[in-house]
Design a protein around this motif. Structure first.
Motif, PDB file in Angstrom:
ATOM      1  N   GLU A   1       0.836  -1.207   0.000  1.00  0.00           N
ATOM      2  CA  GLU A   1       0.000   0.000   0.000  1.00  0.00           C
ATOM      3  C   GLU A   1       0.869   1.254   0.000  1.00  0.00           C
ATOM      4  O   GLU A   1       0.590   2.229  -0.679  1.00  0.00           O
ATOM      5  CB  GLU A   1      -0.889   0.025   1.255  1.00  0.00           C
ATOM      6  CG  GLU A   1      -2.006  -1.010   1.233  1.00  0.00           C
ATOM      7  CD  GLU A   1      -3.069  -0.666   0.202  1.00  0.00           C
ATOM      8  OE1 GLU A   1      -3.669   0.428   0.329  1.00  0.00           O
ATOM      9  OE2 GLU A   1      -3.274  -1.463  -0.739  1.00  0.00           O
ATOM     10  N   LYS A   2       1.947   1.166   0.787  1.00  0.00           N
ATOM     11  CA  LYS A   2       2.832   2.323   0.919  1.00  0.00           C
ATOM     12  C   LYS A   2       3.481   2.651  -0.436  1.00  0.00           C
ATOM     13  O   LYS A   2       3.540   3.806  -0.857  1.00  0.00           O
ATOM     14  CB  LYS A   2       3.917   1.985   1.951  1.00  0.00           C
ATOM     15  CG  LYS A   2       4.639   3.218   2.468  1.00  0.00           C
ATOM     16  CD  LYS A   2       5.632   2.823   3.550  1.00  0.00           C
ATOM     17  CE  LYS A   2       6.714   3.869   3.672  1.00  0.00           C
ATOM     18  NZ  LYS A   2       7.815   3.367   4.509  1.00  0.00           N
ATOM     19  N   ILE A   3       3.960   1.628  -1.143  1.00  0.00           N
ATOM     20  CA  ILE A   3       4.594   1.841  -2.452  1.00  0.00           C
ATOM     21  C   ILE A   3       3.579   2.402  -3.451  1.00  0.00           C
ATOM     22  O   ILE A   3       3.851   3.344  -4.191  1.00  0.00           O
ATOM     23  CB  ILE A   3       5.198   0.512  -2.972  1.00  0.00           C
ATOM     24  CG1 ILE A   3       6.408   0.146  -2.107  1.00  0.00           C
ATOM     25  CG2 ILE A   3       5.588   0.631  -4.431  1.00  0.00           C
ATOM     26  CD1 ILE A   3       6.952  -1.242  -2.378  1.00  0.00           C
ATOM     27  N   LYS A   4       2.377   1.818  -3.383  1.00  0.00           N
ATOM     28  CA  LYS A   4       1.335   2.294  -4.300  1.00  0.00           C
ATOM     29  C   LYS A   4       1.032   3.767  -4.081  1.00  0.00           C
ATOM     30  O   LYS A   4       0.902   4.540  -5.030  1.00  0.00           O
ATOM     31  CB  LYS A   4       0.046   1.479  -4.078  1.00  0.00           C
ATOM     32  CG  LYS A   4      -0.056   0.241  -4.932  1.00  0.00           C
ATOM     33  CD  LYS A   4      -1.495  -0.267  -4.873  1.00  0.00           C
ATOM     34  CE  LYS A   4      -1.535  -1.764  -5.155  1.00  0.00           C
ATOM     35  NZ  LYS A   4      -2.670  -2.406  -4.462  1.00  0.00           N
ATOM     36  N   ALA A   5       0.947   4.138  -2.809  1.00  0.00           N
ATOM     37  CA  ALA A   5       0.630   5.528  -2.475  1.00  0.00           C
ATOM     38  C   ALA A   5       1.733   6.456  -2.991  1.00  0.00           C
ATOM     39  O   ALA A   5       1.491   7.524  -3.540  1.00  0.00           O
ATOM     40  CB  ALA A   5       0.478   5.681  -0.966  1.00  0.00           C
ATOM     41  N   GLN A   6       2.990   5.996  -2.812  1.00  0.00           N
ATOM     42  CA  GLN A   6       4.115   6.816  -3.262  1.00  0.00           C
ATOM     43  C   GLN A   6       4.103   6.989  -4.779  1.00  0.00           C
ATOM     44  O   GLN A   6       4.296   8.078  -5.292  1.00  0.00           O
ATOM     45  CB  GLN A   6       5.413   6.146  -2.821  1.00  0.00           C
ATOM     46  CG  GLN A   6       6.622   7.010  -3.085  1.00  0.00           C
ATOM     47  CD  GLN A   6       7.799   6.593  -2.233  1.00  0.00           C
ATOM     48  OE1 GLN A   6       7.701   5.625  -1.472  1.00  0.00           O
ATOM     49  NE2 GLN A   6       8.895   7.294  -2.355  1.00  0.00           N
ATOM     50  N   LEU A   7       3.842   5.888  -5.479  1.00  0.00           N
ATOM     51  CA  LEU A   7       3.791   5.951  -6.942  1.00  0.00           C
ATOM     52  C   LEU A   7       2.696   6.900  -7.404  1.00  0.00           C
ATOM     53  O   LEU A   7       2.879   7.689  -8.319  1.00  0.00           O
ATOM     54  CB  LEU A   7       3.556   4.559  -7.529  1.00  0.00           C
ATOM     55  CG  LEU A   7       4.772   3.635  -7.541  1.00  0.00           C
ATOM     56  CD1 LEU A   7       4.384   2.278  -8.103  1.00  0.00           C
ATOM     57  CD2 LEU A   7       5.905   4.245  -8.352  1.00  0.00           C
ATOM     58  N   ALA A   8       1.547   6.819  -6.722  1.00  0.00           N
ATOM     59  CA  ALA A   8       0.427   7.674  -7.111  1.00  0.00           C
ATOM     60  C   ALA A   8       0.807   9.140  -6.925  1.00  0.00           C
ATOM     61  O   ALA A   8       0.490   9.993  -7.745  1.00  0.00           O
ATOM     62  CB  ALA A   8      -0.801   7.332  -6.277  1.00  0.00           C
ATOM     63  N   LYS A   9       1.536   9.402  -5.831  1.00  0.00           N
ATOM     64  CA  LYS A   9       1.911  10.776  -5.521  1.00  0.00           C
ATOM     65  C   LYS A   9       2.928  11.314  -6.532  1.00  0.00           C
ATOM     66  O   LYS A   9       2.896  12.480  -6.908  1.00  0.00           O
ATOM     67  CB  LYS A   9       2.516  10.809  -4.108  1.00  0.00           C
ATOM     68  CG  LYS A   9       2.436  12.176  -3.468  1.00  0.00           C
ATOM     69  CD  LYS A   9       2.851  12.132  -2.007  1.00  0.00           C
ATOM     70  CE  LYS A   9       4.350  12.100  -1.888  1.00  0.00           C
ATOM     71  NZ  LYS A   9       4.813  11.700  -0.556  1.00  0.00           N
ATOM     72  N   GLU A  10       3.838  10.441  -6.981  1.00  0.00           N
ATOM     73  CA  GLU A  10       4.928  10.913  -7.842  1.00  0.00           C
ATOM     74  C   GLU A  10       4.637  10.765  -9.329  1.00  0.00           C
ATOM     75  O   GLU A  10       5.471  11.054 -10.157  1.00  0.00           O
ATOM     76  CB  GLU A  10       6.215  10.142  -7.503  1.00  0.00           C
ATOM     77  CG  GLU A  10       6.740  10.503  -6.135  1.00  0.00           C
ATOM     78  CD  GLU A  10       7.952   9.677  -5.748  1.00  0.00           C
ATOM     79  OE1 GLU A  10       8.386   8.837  -6.570  1.00  0.00           O
ATOM     80  OE2 GLU A  10       8.447   9.874  -4.633  1.00  0.00           O
ATOM     81  N   SER A  11       3.472  10.310  -9.666  1.00  0.00           N
ATOM     82  CA  SER A  11       3.216  10.064 -11.093  1.00  0.00           C
ATOM     83  C   SER A  11       3.123  11.379 -11.863  1.00  0.00           C
ATOM     84  O   SER A  11       2.767  12.415 -11.314  1.00  0.00           O
ATOM     85  CB  SER A  11       1.918   9.273 -11.257  1.00  0.00           C
ATOM     86  OG  SER A  11       0.833  10.129 -11.008  1.00  0.00           O
ATOM     87  N   ILE A  12       3.512  11.342 -13.150  1.00  0.00           N
ATOM     88  CA  ILE A  12       3.524  12.534 -13.999  1.00  0.00           C
ATOM     89  C   ILE A  12       2.502  12.348 -15.102  1.00  0.00           C
ATOM     90  O   ILE A  12       2.483  11.307 -15.768  1.00  0.00           O
ATOM     91  CB  ILE A  12       4.920  12.729 -14.633  1.00  0.00           C
ATOM     92  CG1 ILE A  12       5.941  13.009 -13.536  1.00  0.00           C
ATOM     93  CG2 ILE A  12       4.898  13.859 -15.648  1.00  0.00           C
ATOM     94  CD1 ILE A  12       7.368  12.957 -14.032  1.00  0.00           C
ATOM     95  N   ASP A  13       1.672  13.364 -15.265  1.00  0.00           N
ATOM     96  CA  ASP A  13       0.702  13.287 -16.353  1.00  0.00           C
ATOM     97  C   ASP A  13       1.343  13.877 -17.604  1.00  0.00           C
ATOM     98  O   ASP A  13       1.450  15.087 -17.760  1.00  0.00           O
ATOM     99  CB  ASP A  13      -0.547  14.071 -15.967  1.00  0.00           C
ATOM    100  CG  ASP A  13      -1.617  13.968 -17.045  1.00  0.00           C
ATOM    101  OD1 ASP A  13      -1.313  13.401 -18.122  1.00  0.00           O
ATOM    102  OD2 ASP A  13      -2.729  14.449 -16.817  1.00  0.00           O
ATOM    103  N   VAL A  14       1.787  12.984 -18.499  1.00  0.00           N
ATOM    104  CA  VAL A  14       2.511  13.467 -19.686  1.00  0.00           C
ATOM    105  C   VAL A  14       1.584  14.159 -20.680  1.00  0.00           C
ATOM    106  O   VAL A  14       2.053  14.768 -21.631  1.00  0.00           O
ATOM    107  CB  VAL A  14       3.267  12.319 -20.397  1.00  0.00           C
ATOM    108  CG1 VAL A  14       4.378  11.801 -19.521  1.00  0.00           C
ATOM    109  CG2 VAL A  14       2.315  11.212 -20.800  1.00  0.00           C
ATOM    110  N   THR A  15       0.287  14.091 -20.435  1.00  0.00           N
ATOM    111  CA  THR A  15      -0.622  14.748 -21.388  1.00  0.00           C
ATOM    112  C   THR A  15      -0.901  16.206 -21.009  1.00  0.00           C
ATOM    113  O   THR A  15      -1.490  16.939 -21.779  1.00  0.00           O
ATOM    114  CB  THR A  15      -1.968  13.998 -21.463  1.00  0.00           C
ATOM    115  OG1 THR A  15      -2.595  14.079 -20.179  1.00  0.00           O
ATOM    116  CG2 THR A  15      -1.782  12.545 -21.846  1.00  0.00           C
TER     117      THR A  15
END
Ligand code: PHE
Length: 337
Positions: free
Chosen positions: A75-89
């Motif tokens: 869950e912790k990794i998922k949360a981090q990924l969600a926070k750091e994701s970049i919307d390339v569009t």
């Protein structure tokens, strides 16, 4: 005890509270350790039963904690990924793109044009000897035409070049009396002028030089016509007016028909319909000879123009000082593809 422990593990919110539960139930002071420690007081028959039970409970709690821990870590990794994701569009933030200085743009345009006509680019020093700036150009020390160009002297023999014409002599010398020589030479020049809207103590020139056998005035006229049409439009007319330069004979100044009013007369051409663009002429035999070319075998032409003036005419710039102040509001107006 087992159910209580499993319930708490299940509802643990983070890794820290899970660790606390591990200590609470499985630690040295926990209830299971206590049970195992008290085994000695039990009867022979009870011991294996209680021991087995305690171990089972411990294993169950252990595996529940392990499972929960893996879940929480994921869950912790998922949360981090969600926070750091970049919307390339998403649209990018705009980057300030620079552009060429208008003078550089005009000079490169002129260079390209002459390269297309078979000329190559030469350069020479801005701090020049009196010899190349004047003497080799048929302007001996006492020549009155030296007054045409107010000079910045550094010593009696060294000055800031007043024109790019010294490169006529320098280039011819380097060719050891053998043609063809076909160069243009852009560069800064210096004159002891008071700066105003049309004068600057430092400005630019582009020199042209063509030496070969049988070069004639008509060749000069042909090249200059091509230049004028490519630079200012196909419908430009040119005219050559007699003039005087010590290093050319005959000397001519070239005018082009005004490209603002089409030759009808406007403020740009001062109602004459013509705009003066450059000075030129057939290289004086003395100049050829001093630079090692036999004037009986070789002839040539030279021309000199001011890119500031050309840029001012082309873009309707009314003050030469705009080129040197580097005000971005001015510079930004000249975008080149
Ligand atoms: N050097 C001259 C000037 O600065 C221009 C020129 C160059 C004239 C070449 C003739 C030939 O005014």
């Amino acid at each position: 005890l087992r159910n209580e422990a499993l319930e708490q593990v299940k509802s643990a919110q983070d890794l820290k509270s899970l660790q606390d539960l591990r200590v609470k139930y499985l630690g040295k002071k926990g209830p299971i350790t206590e049970v195992l420690r008290g085994m000695g007081k039990l009867s022979k028959e009870e011991r294996p039963v209680i021991g087995q039970l305690a171990n089972d409970v411990r294993e169950m709690i252990e595996s529940a904690i392990k499972e929960k821990q893996e879940h929480l870590e994921m869950e912790k990794i998922k949360a981090q990924l969600a926070k750091e994701s970049i919307d390339v569009t998403l649209p990018g933030s705009p980057v300030q793109v620079g552009n060429h200085h208008p003078l550089t743009a005009v000079i490169e345009e002129i260079e390209d044009l002459f390269i297309g006509l078979g000329f190559s680019i030469a350069e020479g020093p801005e701090v020049e000897n009196d010899y190349y700036n004047f003497e080799a150009l048929n302007l001996p020390k006492d020549h009155p035409a030296r007054d045409m160009q107010d000079s910045f002297y550094i010593t009696e023999e060294i000055l800031l070049r007043t024109h790019t014409s010294p490169n006529q002599a320098r280039t011819m010398e380097a060719h050891n009396g053998k043609g063809p020589v076909k160069i243009i030479c852009p560069g800064k020049v210096y004159r002891r002028d008071t700066d105003d809207a049309t004068h600057s103590h430092q400005f630019m020139q582009i020199e042209g030089l063509y030496v070969d056998k049988n070069v004639r005035l008509s060749d000069l006229k042909g090249i200059l016509t091509v230049f004028a049409k490519k630079m200012f439009g196909e419908d430009r007319q040119i005219r050559l007016r007699p003039s005087y330069f010590p290093f050319t004979e005959p000397s001519v100044e070239m005018d082009i028909s005004c490209f603002h009013c089409g030759g009808n007369g406007c403020s740009v051409c001062k109602k004459t319909g013509w705009i003066e663009i450059l000075g030129s002429g057939m290289i004086h035999p003395n100049v050829l000879e001093m630079s090692g070319f036999d004037p009986k075998v070789y002839s040539g032409f030279a021309f000199g123009m001011g890119p500031e003036r050309i840029a001012m005419l082309k873009y309707g710039i009314n003050d030469i000082r705009h080129f040197y102040n580097n005000d971005v509001r001015f510079l930004k107006q000249f975008k080149r593809a």
